[in-house]
Design a protein around this motif. Structure first.
Motif, short mmCIF file in Angstrom:
data_model
loop_
_atom_site.label_atom_id
_atom_site.label_comp_id
_atom_site.label_asym_id
_atom_site.label_seq_id
_atom_site.Cartn_x
_atom_site.Cartn_y
_atom_site.Cartn_z
N CYS A 98 0.85 -1.19 0.00
CA CYS A 98 0.00 0.00 0.00
C CYS A 98 0.89 1.24 0.00
O CYS A 98 1.77 1.38 0.86
CB CYS A 98 -0.92 0.01 1.22
N CYS A 103 -0.12 4.99 4.87
CA CYS A 103 1.00 4.02 4.81
C CYS A 103 2.29 4.72 4.43
O CYS A 103 3.37 4.42 4.95
CB CYS A 103 0.67 2.89 3.84
N CYS A 143 -5.50 1.19 7.24
CA CYS A 143 -4.67 2.37 7.50
C CYS A 143 -4.26 2.48 8.97
O CYS A 143 -3.19 3.01 9.27
CB CYS A 143 -5.42 3.63 7.11
S1 FES Z 1 -3.38 3.87 3.43
FE1 FES Z 1 -2.46 1.93 3.48
S2 FES Z 1 -4.06 0.67 4.10
FE2 FES Z 1 -5.02 2.58 3.94
#
Ligand code: FES
Length: 420
Positions: A98, A103, A143
């Protein structure tokens, strides 16, 4: 959104295996006449799985014909949904990293560097050994446990670059997904709770004597079933409002209250523990509650199933990796031959059929045995595993304790998912 095109090199043909064909017919039959196209996604998923993880052009034509669709319609579905890979992927794992803001802020950049270093410089390229491929994707919905990666249905969260590399090592060494490291948070969290002390509801005035909030907390601490509405506000059921409880509650810090409530919850969920014989004397290791008559090869040693009593099983935890590293190896309690009651060690995430065989060959057959290991015993077993460190990383001890204490129900309560 990146362009998603079919791979320039395509196989000549595609056909379901007889088993998959039978399955596909059954899926198609679930839909009303004229609506068979609704089966396009499950069929594409199954076909992708059969084809080593990617969708080919002959596959699209094959499924279109099965569902009486124009091939362009199936192509639209395959190119729209990113769970469909349009080019060959790594044999063992295709990794989604991600790269969306939360992330990214928590270290996704470092994970991408690991992909570039360990797998291939560019996304969708396959590693030299053919085992891995990767790509950056948008938010995968975890997130609060950023940064994270996903491999098929398995999610690894709260990652660091180092832990990600360890996971890659483990997957590379594993015979199959059942031997992969325990998914989920990798920093000790069970879900997405704060890592440290409470950060909200810490205002002591919320817990003043006689307040509604205080009465509800007192009810929880007493193991009451909740609260009932009474005139003028909410009051806890039963004995929750007794003076002594209120006073005790009002003088404790919120963190103490929270941990006591959690202990009460554990106690009620762990009632099955009564079925496990408790042995409480004479353990060499302070975590082992007793071994009377439970020596190696002693057939009367049923207490091996009760190496730890119920209370101990509720609180065992895996020692830190550094502690295990420094410990002098010590042989754990072993069976010379299989005992009458053998546990399915494969229910411990990280233990696959091969590893279970290895554990059996060492004389390890029960959850209680695994749950009783301290640092020294882990070191001893670890030295005999082909992939060192996995007992600690995958939290075998906690997993085994939950399974020994209350089977699947207790495992789900503690880990939020079914054991394998
Ligand atoms: S920003 Fe990575 S899981 Fe939502």
């Amino acid at each position: 959104m990146s362009f998603r095109r079919l791979h320039p090199e395509q196989p000549d043909s595609f056909a379901f295996t007889p088993e998959n064909l039978a399955w596909a017919k059954e899926v198609i039959a679930r839909y009303p006449e004229g609506r068979q196209a609704s089966a396009v996604i499950p069929l594409l998923m199954r076909a992708q799985e059969q084809n080593g993880g990617w969708v080919s052009e002959p596959m699209i034509r094959y499924i279109a014909e099965m569902l009486d669709m124009r091939p362009i319609r199936v192509l639209e579905v395959a190119t729209f949904y990113t769970q469909f890979q349009l080019q060959p992927v790594g044999r063992k794992a295709h990794i989604w990293v991600c790269g969306t803001t939360p992330c990214r802020l928590r270290g996704a950049e470092e994970l991408i560097k690991v992909c570039k270093k360990r797998i291939a410089e560019k996304a969708h390229q396959i590693s030299d050994d053919g085992d891995f491929s990767w790509e950056e994707v948008e938010c995968l919905g975890a997130c609060s446990n950023a940064p994270m990666i996903q491999i098929g249905e398995v999610v690894y969260e709260d990652l660091t670059a180092e832990r990600f590399e360890e996971i890659l090592d483990a997957i590379a060494a594993a015979e199959g997904p059942e031997e992969w490291p325990q998914p989920g948070p990798q920093n000790g969290r069970k879900s997405s709770e704060p890592l440290g002390d409470l950060t909200s509801l810490t205002d002591e005035s919320l817990f003043e004597k006689g307040s509604d909030a205080e009465a509800l907390i007192a009810a929880a601490l007493k193991g009451g079933k909740g609260a009932v509405k009474v005139k003028g506000g909410t009051k806890a059921k039963g004995t929750a409002g007794t003076k002594s409880t209120r006073e005790a509650s009002a003088t404790r810090k919120p963190t103490e209250k929270a941990s006591e409530a959690s202990a009460n919850k554990k106690e009620s969920a762990g009632k099955k523990a009564a079925a496990i014989p408790a042995v409480t004397e004479g353990a060499a290791d302070s975590r082992q509650a007793g071994q009377a008559g439970a020596g190696k090869g002693d057939e009367t040693a049923a207490p091996l199933h009760g190496l730890l009593d119920a209370e101990a099983l509720k609180t065992v935890s895996t020692p830190a990796a550094e502690t295990v590293e420094k410990a002098a190896p010590k042989e754990p309690k072993l069976f010379d031959k299989p005992p009458a009651q053998i546990d399915d060690l494969k229910l411990i995430s990280g233990v696959g059929p091969k590893l279970e065989k290895l554990l059996h060959s060492l004389g390890i057959y029960t959850f209680a045995q695994v749950a009783s290991w301290g640092a020294a015993e882990i070191k001893w077993v670890d030295d005999r595993l082909k992939f060192k460190g996995r007992i600690v990383r995958d939290k075998w001890v906690e997993q085994a304790a939950a399974l020994a204490l209350g089977g699947e129900e207790e495992y789900i309560r503690r880990f939020g998912k079914k054991p394998r």
